[in-house]
Write a protein that holds these residues in place. Structure first.
Motif, PDB file in Angstrom:
ATOM      1  N   SER A 300       0.834  -1.194   0.000  1.00  0.00           N
ATOM      2  CA  SER A 300       0.000   0.000   0.000  1.00  0.00           C
ATOM      3  C   SER A 300       0.868   1.243   0.000  1.00  0.00           C
ATOM      4  O   SER A 300       1.746   1.396   0.851  1.00  0.00           O
ATOM      5  CB  SER A 300      -0.917  -0.015   1.227  1.00  0.00           C
ATOM      6  OG  SER A 300      -1.673   1.155   1.291  1.00  0.00           O
ATOM      7  N   ASN A 301       0.633   2.123  -0.982  1.00  0.00           N
ATOM      8  CA  ASN A 301       1.361   3.389  -1.089  1.00  0.00           C
ATOM      9  C   ASN A 301       2.870   3.179  -1.081  1.00  0.00           C
ATOM     10  O   ASN A 301       3.619   3.899  -0.434  1.00  0.00           O
ATOM     11  CB  ASN A 301       0.953   4.334   0.045  1.00  0.00           C
ATOM     12  CG  ASN A 301      -0.461   4.821  -0.108  1.00  0.00           C
ATOM     13  OD1 ASN A 301      -0.880   5.213  -1.196  1.00  0.00           O
ATOM     14  ND2 ASN A 301      -1.229   4.775   0.972  1.00  0.00           N
ATOM     15  N   SER A 302       3.299   2.135  -1.814  1.00  0.00           N
ATOM     16  CA  SER A 302       4.726   1.838  -1.912  1.00  0.00           C
ATOM     17  C   SER A 302       5.002   1.245  -3.279  1.00  0.00           C
ATOM     18  O   SER A 302       4.197   0.467  -3.796  1.00  0.00           O
ATOM     19  CB  SER A 302       5.150   0.855  -0.821  1.00  0.00           C
ATOM     20  OG  SER A 302       6.460   0.357  -1.086  1.00  0.00           O
ATOM     21  N   PRO A 303       6.128   1.601  -3.911  1.00  0.00           N
ATOM     22  CA  PRO A 303       6.459   1.058  -5.228  1.00  0.00           C
ATOM     23  C   PRO A 303       7.106  -0.314  -5.160  1.00  0.00           C
ATOM     24  O   PRO A 303       7.546  -0.847  -6.182  1.00  0.00           O
ATOM     25  CB  PRO A 303       7.436   2.098  -5.779  1.00  0.00           C
ATOM     26  CG  PRO A 303       8.143   2.612  -4.566  1.00  0.00           C
ATOM     27  CD  PRO A 303       7.096   2.645  -3.473  1.00  0.00           C
ATOM     28  N   GLY A 366       9.183  -0.422 -15.185  1.00  0.00           N
ATOM     29  CA  GLY A 366      10.453   0.269 -15.215  1.00  0.00           C
ATOM     30  C   GLY A 366      10.447   1.551 -14.398  1.00  0.00           C
ATOM     31  O   GLY A 366       9.492   1.841 -13.661  1.00  0.00           O
ATOM     32  N   PRO A 367      11.471   2.357 -14.502  1.00  0.00           N
ATOM     33  CA  PRO A 367      11.555   3.586 -13.711  1.00  0.00           C
ATOM     34  C   PRO A 367      10.529   4.617 -14.150  1.00  0.00           C
ATOM     35  O   PRO A 367      10.052   4.607 -15.279  1.00  0.00           O
ATOM     36  CB  PRO A 367      12.983   4.079 -13.975  1.00  0.00           C
ATOM     37  CG  PRO A 367      13.343   3.492 -15.293  1.00  0.00           C
ATOM     38  CD  PRO A 367      12.651   2.162 -15.363  1.00  0.00           C
ATOM     39  N   GLY A 368      10.192   5.505 -13.229  1.00  0.00           N
ATOM     40  CA  GLY A 368       9.237   6.549 -13.532  1.00  0.00           C
ATOM     41  C   GLY A 368       8.694   7.179 -12.277  1.00  0.00           C
ATOM     42  O   GLY A 368       9.215   6.969 -11.169  1.00  0.00           O
ATOM     43  N   GLU A 369       7.645   7.947 -12.456  1.00  0.00           N
ATOM     44  CA  GLU A 369       7.049   8.645 -11.323  1.00  0.00           C
ATOM     45  C   GLU A 369       5.996   7.756 -10.669  1.00  0.00           C
ATOM     46  O   GLU A 369       5.125   7.212 -11.336  1.00  0.00           O
ATOM     47  CB  GLU A 369       6.419   9.952 -11.793  1.00  0.00           C
ATOM     48  CG  GLU A 369       5.925  10.831 -10.647  1.00  0.00           C
ATOM     49  CD  GLU A 369       5.373  12.162 -11.135  1.00  0.00           C
ATOM     50  OE1 GLU A 369       5.878  13.214 -10.727  1.00  0.00           O
ATOM     51  OE2 GLU A 369       4.431  12.128 -11.956  1.00  0.00           O
ATOM     52  N   GLN A 379      10.138   9.935  -7.868  1.00  0.00           N
ATOM     53  CA  GLN A 379      10.778   9.142  -8.908  1.00  0.00           C
ATOM     54  C   GLN A 379      11.299   7.843  -8.296  1.00  0.00           C
ATOM     55  O   GLN A 379      11.940   7.849  -7.253  1.00  0.00           O
ATOM     56  CB  GLN A 379      11.925   9.909  -9.538  1.00  0.00           C
ATOM     57  CG  GLN A 379      11.504  11.052 -10.443  1.00  0.00           C
ATOM     58  CD  GLN A 379      10.775  10.560 -11.682  1.00  0.00           C
ATOM     59  OE1 GLN A 379       9.668  10.994 -11.959  1.00  0.00           O
ATOM     60  NE2 GLN A 379      11.403   9.665 -12.417  1.00  0.00           N
ATOM     61  N   VAL A 380      10.966   6.694  -8.942  1.00  0.00           N
ATOM     62  CA  VAL A 380      11.386   5.387  -8.438  1.00  0.00           C
ATOM     63  C   VAL A 380      12.047   4.608  -9.568  1.00  0.00           C
ATOM     64  O   VAL A 380      11.891   4.926 -10.753  1.00  0.00           O
ATOM     65  CB  VAL A 380      10.187   4.588  -7.874  1.00  0.00           C
ATOM     66  CG1 VAL A 380       9.586   5.299  -6.669  1.00  0.00           C
ATOM     67  CG2 VAL A 380       9.127   4.383  -8.947  1.00  0.00           C
ATOM     68  N   ASP A 381      12.821   3.567  -9.200  1.00  0.00           N
ATOM     69  CA  ASP A 381      13.522   2.749 -10.186  1.00  0.00           C
ATOM     70  C   ASP A 381      12.626   1.701 -10.841  1.00  0.00           C
ATOM     71  O   ASP A 381      12.933   1.220 -11.940  1.00  0.00           O
ATOM     72  CB  ASP A 381      14.710   2.047  -9.512  1.00  0.00           C
ATOM     73  CG  ASP A 381      15.768   3.043  -9.043  1.00  0.00           C
ATOM     74  OD1 ASP A 381      15.874   4.118  -9.655  1.00  0.00           O
ATOM     75  OD2 ASP A 381      16.457   2.738  -8.051  1.00  0.00           O
TER      76      ASP A 381
END
Length: 884
Positions: A300-303, A366-369, A379-381
């Motif tokens: 939850s609320n985590s990439p 992939g990476p992005g917002e 921004q995350v990987d």
């Protein structure tokens, strides 16, 4: 109905007769007081034309019906003369006299022609004439054919179809009926929530079992409510469906009348006692284990990457028996008495989803917002998404879908004196079913968890039916019905915690429902055409409240505690102005009242009135034209009022009452054509089709919204009236029969579905917060069933293909309330299911059946559900039925 046959029926004073081109054969048992001399031998046929016959060995009465269909001749016989007699059947091309000789061989009966009719009589013992006793007029039109001769949008589901396609849930029996589906097909199995042409719930569809209602509304959180009617298909004999309103019914979107087994379904012709024993098994289920999780755990609320559940993929072999069912029915029937006793038991575990289709799969974008539901973005990987339509993997165990039911049925009927008959009935239904509150499983990332408790249902229903139909009296055909149902429903606590009750406590409601109806049919013959009048009074009531301990355990939920009554009077008439024109009309007056008994001292933060009361008239008008033999054109209009249901007029489920709510009023148009043709490809074949166009304009449509009271500054759920809702579409169904081959087809297509907050703000989307969000049907659907009799009709092979299209309209007002969308649209992707079946008649007493449902093991999500979960994958069902 041909014009010629209608004249014949009137001349005999016996209703509608049977003749050439008749849409279905009628075996006419005439009133006779005259002498009918017995010929020493059959006379030569008046017409020597060869016809192709395909009549299976069967009771003689049924075989003569088929002979009449093919030959176009009326068949006249005494009822008692045919009772208990059978024929060896007839296959091939014969003249009529040769065909009759073979059909009657070994029966002790003979025949003669009388004009266009064939007279069946006992073989002579002497040359003396014999006096015939008065005979009874009955219709032998098969129930499956009647929709194709009825000038209204009706459908019939036979007992054979129910047992053949029963599936894992009662909802499965409605597959193949155009414009009709059941919502919540997989959650809380053991019940149906019928949707007709996009409308369901709140009493819009009057669903009865033997004339009795047992509807209960089950809270499903912000996702809405399930409107459940509980039924055991193992004890059903048939289902009749009317789409749209009828002045004699409480239903405004339609009526679903289910009939349970009776003595005539069990006792064979010519006998007075019968027993039916049935046992079977199914596959593709697993025993539930409390605490198991499905699919993937999505942070939850985590990439972070989701985690796959370690359980759920241990699917049994496709032919491994994992569920079972059994039933026993015994019945006695004679000229005066009917008795029946029945018992049925069924147990199945959680089914497994199919393995082919849009199952849950994790994709790394992939990476992005990455943005949380609270609106913060970083921004995350790596970002992850579920490419499936539900959070279940291919072939995975679908949690909380287990079901265990036990049913008892008892009936006693008595016929006495001048057409009087009474019947008492009692049904006992017990169910333990997996049930997950819908608001906990609404999206493709929601993870289901197997609960340790099931939802329990205790239902007891008593019925009393009286009929008076004196022979030869056209003004009296009186029916009176009474029923009472007591329903106790117990759910796992919706909160997820138990306070202050023990851990095995289940909250719920206790509901009593009762009703009465009296109707009479009078037939009046005049020089200006025959007229049939149907008129009567009806009444029903409902009283519901929370079960002991529920308020203390779920203080936030506020179950309904209210009473509702509704009464109506109606009259309708059908005037046969000419042989080809019938005009019908009706008028209904209805009045209702509701009392909310909920504790007025509860701190709700809003004001409401405790009583509702209103009433109004509902007229209808229709015209039927039969310009050609086998062709029937009709147009029907109705203007019908629906009173708000108990849940719409009583505080419940954190929802306030709106004192300004008014009844719905539907203005419905129906245009249709029935067509029947014989000899399409072969002289003995038979084809029929029913095509309908409907246009429903439901003004003051009652809906739900998230409401802000600006005067008192509070938010709550709120019932209110839209300006209108519109439903428009086409439906078609057809059947073709040739020898032992049968093909049945049905389809529907929605031309328009709209919801209008105001007269100037109509959109082809469902509305934010409204129950109808998940009542929107597929834009189109189609079903094709084929079957073939083989080896002297001992073997039946067949299959069915069903296709479901996309949702008819989208979902509007997708906004957020708090951390998530307020009400979620449970979407599905178009899918096709293939089913196969085989029935083998070992001998006259033993039949075995085998079916494979979802042959291609398709992964799919049913339409009209509130819970986002897939339907059953490939499942094998096998059963054996012993009758004696």
């Amino acid at each position: 109905m041909t014009r010629r046959n209608r004249k014949i029926g009137r001349g005999l004073g016996a209703g509608r007769g049977l003749g050439a081109g008749r849409a279905a054969a009628t075996l006419v048992f005439l009133m006779a007081g005259a002498m009918l001399p017995v010929a020493p031998a059959p006379v030569a046929a008046q017409v020597s034309e060869l016809r192709s016959y395909a009549i299976a060995p069967q009771p003689l009465a049924a075989a003569l019906v088929r002979f009449s269909e093919i030959s176009g001749r009326q068949v006249v016989a005494e009822g008692e003369l045919l009772r208990g007699r059978s024929t060896g059947g007839l296959t091939g091309s014969y003249a009529e006299d040769a065909a009759l000789v073979r059909l009657l061989a070994g029966t002790g009966l003979t025949w003669r022609f009388s004009g266009e009719a064939v007279i069946i009589q006992a073989a002579p013992e002497s040359s003396e004439a014999r006096q015939l006793q008065p005979l009874v007029v009955t219709s032998a039109i098969p129930a499956t054919d009647k929709p194709y001769e009825t000038a209204a949008p009706v459908a019939h589901i036979s007992g054979e179809t129910i047992q053949r396609f029963r599936g894992s849930s009662p909802a499965d029996i409605f597959r193949g009926v155009p414009g009709v589906m059941s919502g919540e097909a997989r959650n809380g199995a053991g019940s149906v929530d019928v949707n007709i042409r996009g409308m369901q719930g709140m009493g819009r569809v009057a669903t009865t079992i033997d004339g009795a209602e047992n509807l209960v509304t089950v809270y499903q959180g912000y996702q809405g409510a399930s409107n459940r009617t509980f039924v055991d298909p193992d004890l059903l004999a048939e289902v009749d469906i009317t789409k749209g309103s009828d002045v004699s019914s409480f239903g405004t979107a339609g009526t679903v009348a289910m009939r349970t087994l009776s003595a005539r379904d069990i006792v064979r012709e010519g006998e007075d006692f019968g027993v039916r024993l049935k046992g079977g098994f199914g596959t593709n289920t697993s025993s539930p284990k409390a605490g198991d999780a499905a699919g993937y755990a999505w942070p939850s609320n985590s990439p972070a990457a989701p985690t796959a559940s370690p359980t759920g993929l241990d699917r049994p072999g496709w032919a491994e028996p994992t569920s079972g069912s059994g039933s026993a029915v015994a019945a006695y029937r004679d000229a005066d008495i009917d008795l029946l006793a029945a018992y049925a038991y069924r147990k199945q575990g959680n089914y497994h989803a199919g393995s082919h289709g849009p199952a849950a799969t994790v994709t790394n974008l992939g990476p992005g917002e990455y943005c949380t539901s609270w609106g913060s973005c970083t921004q995350v990987d790596a970002r992850y998404q579920n490419d499936g339509i539900a959070n279940y993997r291919a072939g995975e165990e679908v949690l909380n879908t287990e079901l265990e039911t036990t049913s008892w049925l008892g009936k006693a009927g008595l016929r006495f004196g001048d057409g009087h008959a009474v019947q008492l009935g009692y049904t006992k239904f017990r169910s333990e079913a997996g049930d997950r509150i819908a608001s906990r499983l609404t999206g493709e990332n929601s993870q289901a968890v197997q609960l340790g408790q099931t939802a329990g249902t205790w239902l007891d229903t008593g019925t009393f039916n009286y009929r008076w139909k004196p022979e030869g009296e056209p003004l009296i055909d009186l029916k009176a019905n009474l029923y009472w149902s007591h329903l106790e429903l117990r759910n796992p606590l919706r909160t997820g915690w138990q306070l202050p009750k023990p851990g095995d406590f289940r909250a719920g409601s206790d509901t009593d429902m009762w009703g009465a109806e009296i109707t009479n049919v009078s037939r009046v013959a005049t020089g200006f055409g025959d007229t049939t009048f149907t008129y009567g009074l009806s009444y029903r009531g409902e009283d519901t409240g929370p079960s002991d301990g529920t308020r203390e355990a779920e203080t936030w939920l506020d179950y309904r505690d209210a009473k509702r009554e509704e009464a109506a009077g109606f009259v309708k008439a059908a005037w046969e102005a000419t042989d080809w024109l019938t005009v019908n009309g009706g008028l209904r007056y209805m009045h209702f009242r509701t009392q909310d008994r909920n504790d007025p001292y509860l701190e709700r933060g809003y004001d409401y009135d405790t009583r509702f009361s209103d009433g109004g008239f509902s007229p209808s008008l229709g015209v039927t034209v039969e310009p050609f033999e086998g062709t029937q054109l009709y147009v029907n209009y109705s203007n019908v009022m629906r009173a708000p249901s108990l849940i719409e007029t009583a505080s419940a489920f954190t929802m306030g009452v709106n004192p300004d709510v008014t009844p719905e009023r539907s203005r419905n148009w129906e245009l249709g054509v029935n067509q029947r043709v014989r000899g399409v490809l072969d002289p003995a074949d038979d084809a029929m089709v029913k095509l309908s166009y409907f246009n429903w304009d439901v003004q003051d449509y009652i809906a739900r919204e998230w409401y802000h009271n600006t005067e008192q500054n509070y938010w709550s759920m709120h019932i209110y009236n839209l300006d209108r809702a519109k439903f428009e579409g086409l439906e078609i169904s057809g059947r073709y029969r040739q020898a032992g081959f049968t093909a049945e087809f049905s389809a529907n297509y929605y031309l328009n579905v709209e919801f209008c907050r105001t007269a100037d703000s109509c959109i082809d989307k469902s509305l934010y917060g409204d129950y109808a969000t998940n009542h929107v049907p597929p834009e189109y659907s189609a079903d094709l069933t084929l079957s073939q009799l083989l080896f002297d009709d001992m073997l039946t092979l067949g299959g069915r293909v069903s296709h479901i299209g996309p949702r008819a309209i989208g979902h509007g007002d997708v906004t957020a309330q708090g951390a998530s969308q307020f009400i979620s649209q449970v979407n599905w992707k178009p899918y096709t299911l293939v089913d196969l079946f085989a029935d083998i008649e070992i001998n006259e007493n033993l039949t075995t059946s085998l079916s494979v449902m979802n042959l291609t093991d398709r992964y799919y999500v049913d339409p009209l559900g509130l819970v986002n979960q897939p339907g059953p994958g490939r499942t094998l069902y096998a059963s054996a039925t012993l009758r004696f």
